[in-house]
Scaffold this active site. Structure first.
Site, short mmCIF file in Angstrom:
data_model
loop_
_atom_site.label_atom_id
_atom_site.label_comp_id
_atom_site.label_asym_id
_atom_site.label_seq_id
_atom_site.Cartn_x
_atom_site.Cartn_y
_atom_site.Cartn_z
N ASP A 51 0.84 -1.19 0.00
CA ASP A 51 0.00 0.00 0.00
C ASP A 51 0.88 1.26 0.00
O ASP A 51 0.39 2.38 -0.07
CB ASP A 51 -1.00 0.00 1.16
CG ASP A 51 -0.36 -0.14 2.53
OD1 ASP A 51 0.89 -0.13 2.61
OD2 ASP A 51 -1.09 -0.28 3.52
N SER A 52 2.21 1.04 0.02
CA SER A 52 3.17 2.13 -0.20
C SER A 52 2.99 2.72 -1.60
O SER A 52 3.50 3.80 -1.90
CB SER A 52 4.60 1.64 -0.01
OG SER A 52 4.78 0.38 -0.63
N ASP A 90 -1.02 -6.11 -0.18
CA ASP A 90 -1.52 -5.48 1.05
C ASP A 90 -3.03 -5.29 0.99
O ASP A 90 -3.56 -4.78 0.00
CB ASP A 90 -0.89 -4.08 1.22
CG ASP A 90 0.35 -4.10 2.09
OD1 ASP A 90 0.47 -5.00 2.94
OD2 ASP A 90 1.21 -3.21 1.92
N LYS A 120 -1.46 -9.38 2.83
CA LYS A 120 -0.78 -8.94 4.06
C LYS A 120 -1.71 -8.05 4.85
O LYS A 120 -2.40 -7.20 4.29
CB LYS A 120 0.53 -8.20 3.74
CG LYS A 120 1.28 -7.74 5.02
CD LYS A 120 2.73 -7.36 4.73
CE LYS A 120 2.88 -6.00 4.12
NZ LYS A 120 2.39 -4.88 4.99
N GLU A 122 -2.01 -5.69 8.57
CA GLU A 122 -1.28 -5.04 9.67
C GLU A 122 -2.03 -5.20 10.99
O GLU A 122 -3.21 -4.89 11.07
CB GLU A 122 -1.13 -3.53 9.39
CG GLU A 122 -0.17 -3.20 8.27
CD GLU A 122 0.02 -1.69 8.10
OE1 GLU A 122 -0.39 -0.92 9.00
OE2 GLU A 122 0.58 -1.29 7.07
N GLU A 189 8.54 -4.21 11.29
CA GLU A 189 8.98 -2.91 10.80
C GLU A 189 9.42 -2.00 11.94
O GLU A 189 8.69 -1.79 12.90
CB GLU A 189 7.85 -2.23 9.99
CG GLU A 189 8.28 -0.88 9.44
CD GLU A 189 7.35 -0.31 8.37
OE1 GLU A 189 7.62 0.81 7.92
OE2 GLU A 189 6.37 -0.98 8.00
#
Length: 271
Positions: A51-52, A90, A120, A122, A189
């Site tokens: 999602d970067s 993501d 993925k 978070e 991270e």
């Protein structure tokens, strides 16, 4: 027999085998067909459609604005390029935190419409139900703990996480929970290297570090950062492997000069 049929695909199982053999896992982000073609051909094991993309492709300040459909669009291009790597996508902010049914819908949509191999997510305990639900549908999940950029407004800063004992213990508990739920790997991270090493040694599943020291089972970087396309971002954990911003700038200025002077196109370059 085609060349591609001889290429051994990387699977979630491959990553576990690499950890057992104590061979480091190499991961990079990619967001489009051309870049993913190069990354895959180089032999990178995991490609994250991160999602970067919200930052490096769309110019947003955070990862929050990117939508599920936009993530799918990026993932489709990457999947068309990849012959070997494991492609993880993501789940974007807001597509899974609310409730587990929505999480499952989002994950299924990504898998069906992009052909991705895994998603993925978070977080730990707070999204336990969503992770369990996605896994129950047979969709592989990679976890992500430590600095979780989708929670940036809660943290208020991008500084190192889990430095204090209480947060470090929370991370240990969460990482164990993700393994117990059935996640195949976890991104750590921006946490202290010592904690990341300790956690990596206690887990059976691989850890992928970004700003988490050398003790993780693998490493990931954002492709625009490591190629030096993105010059504004220089965290301590980043190693630049190229200076593409300068290379590209030189190419652009040379092109301008050649067009303005009438040098391009030449007779040879005309029909």
């Amino acid at each position: 027999m085609s060349v591609h049929s001889e290429i051994k695909r990387v699977t979630t199982n491959t990553l576990k085998e690499l950890k057992t053999k104590k061979e480091k896992i190499v991961c990079l982000t990619a967001y489009d067909f051309s870049m993913a073609t190069l990354v895959d051909a180089a032999g990178i094991e995991v490609i994250l459609v991160g999602d970067s993309a919200s930052n490096v492709m769309a110019g947003h300040e955070t990862t929050l604005p990117i939508t599920l459909d936009q993530m799918i669009y990026h993932a489709q291009g990457v999947i068309r390029a990849v012959k070997r790597a494991l492609v993880v996508v993501d789940l974007p902010f807001g597509s899974y935190q609310g409730n587990s049914e929505e999480a499952l819908r989002s994950a299924i949509k990504i898998m069906k419409e992009s052909g991705a191999h895994a998603v993925k997510m978070e977080g730990g305990k707070e999204i336990e139900e969503s992770i369990a639900r996605v896994l129950s549908a047979g969709i592989p999940v990679m976890g992500h703990l430590g600095l979780t950029p989708q929670s940036i407004y809660k943290f208020g800063t991008y500084t190192v996480r889990a430095k204090e004992d209480e947060e470090a213990q929370q991370l240990r508990d969460n990482v164990k929970l993700l393994q117990d739920l059935g996640c195949f790997a976890v991104v750590l991270e921006k946490i202290p290297a010592k904690l990341a090493t300790e956690v990596s040694e206690t887990l059976e599943i691989p850890t992928i570090g970004i700003g988490a020291g050398n003790g993780c089972d693998g490493q990931i970087l954002v492709i625009h950062d490591m190629l030096g396309i993105n010059k504004d971002f220089s965290p301590r954990f980043l190693r630049r492997y190229a200076d593409l911003a300068t290379v590209m700038n030189t190419a652009f200025t040379n092109y301008i000069t050649d067009v303005k002077s009438g040098d391009f196109p030449s007779k040879k370059e005309s029909y």
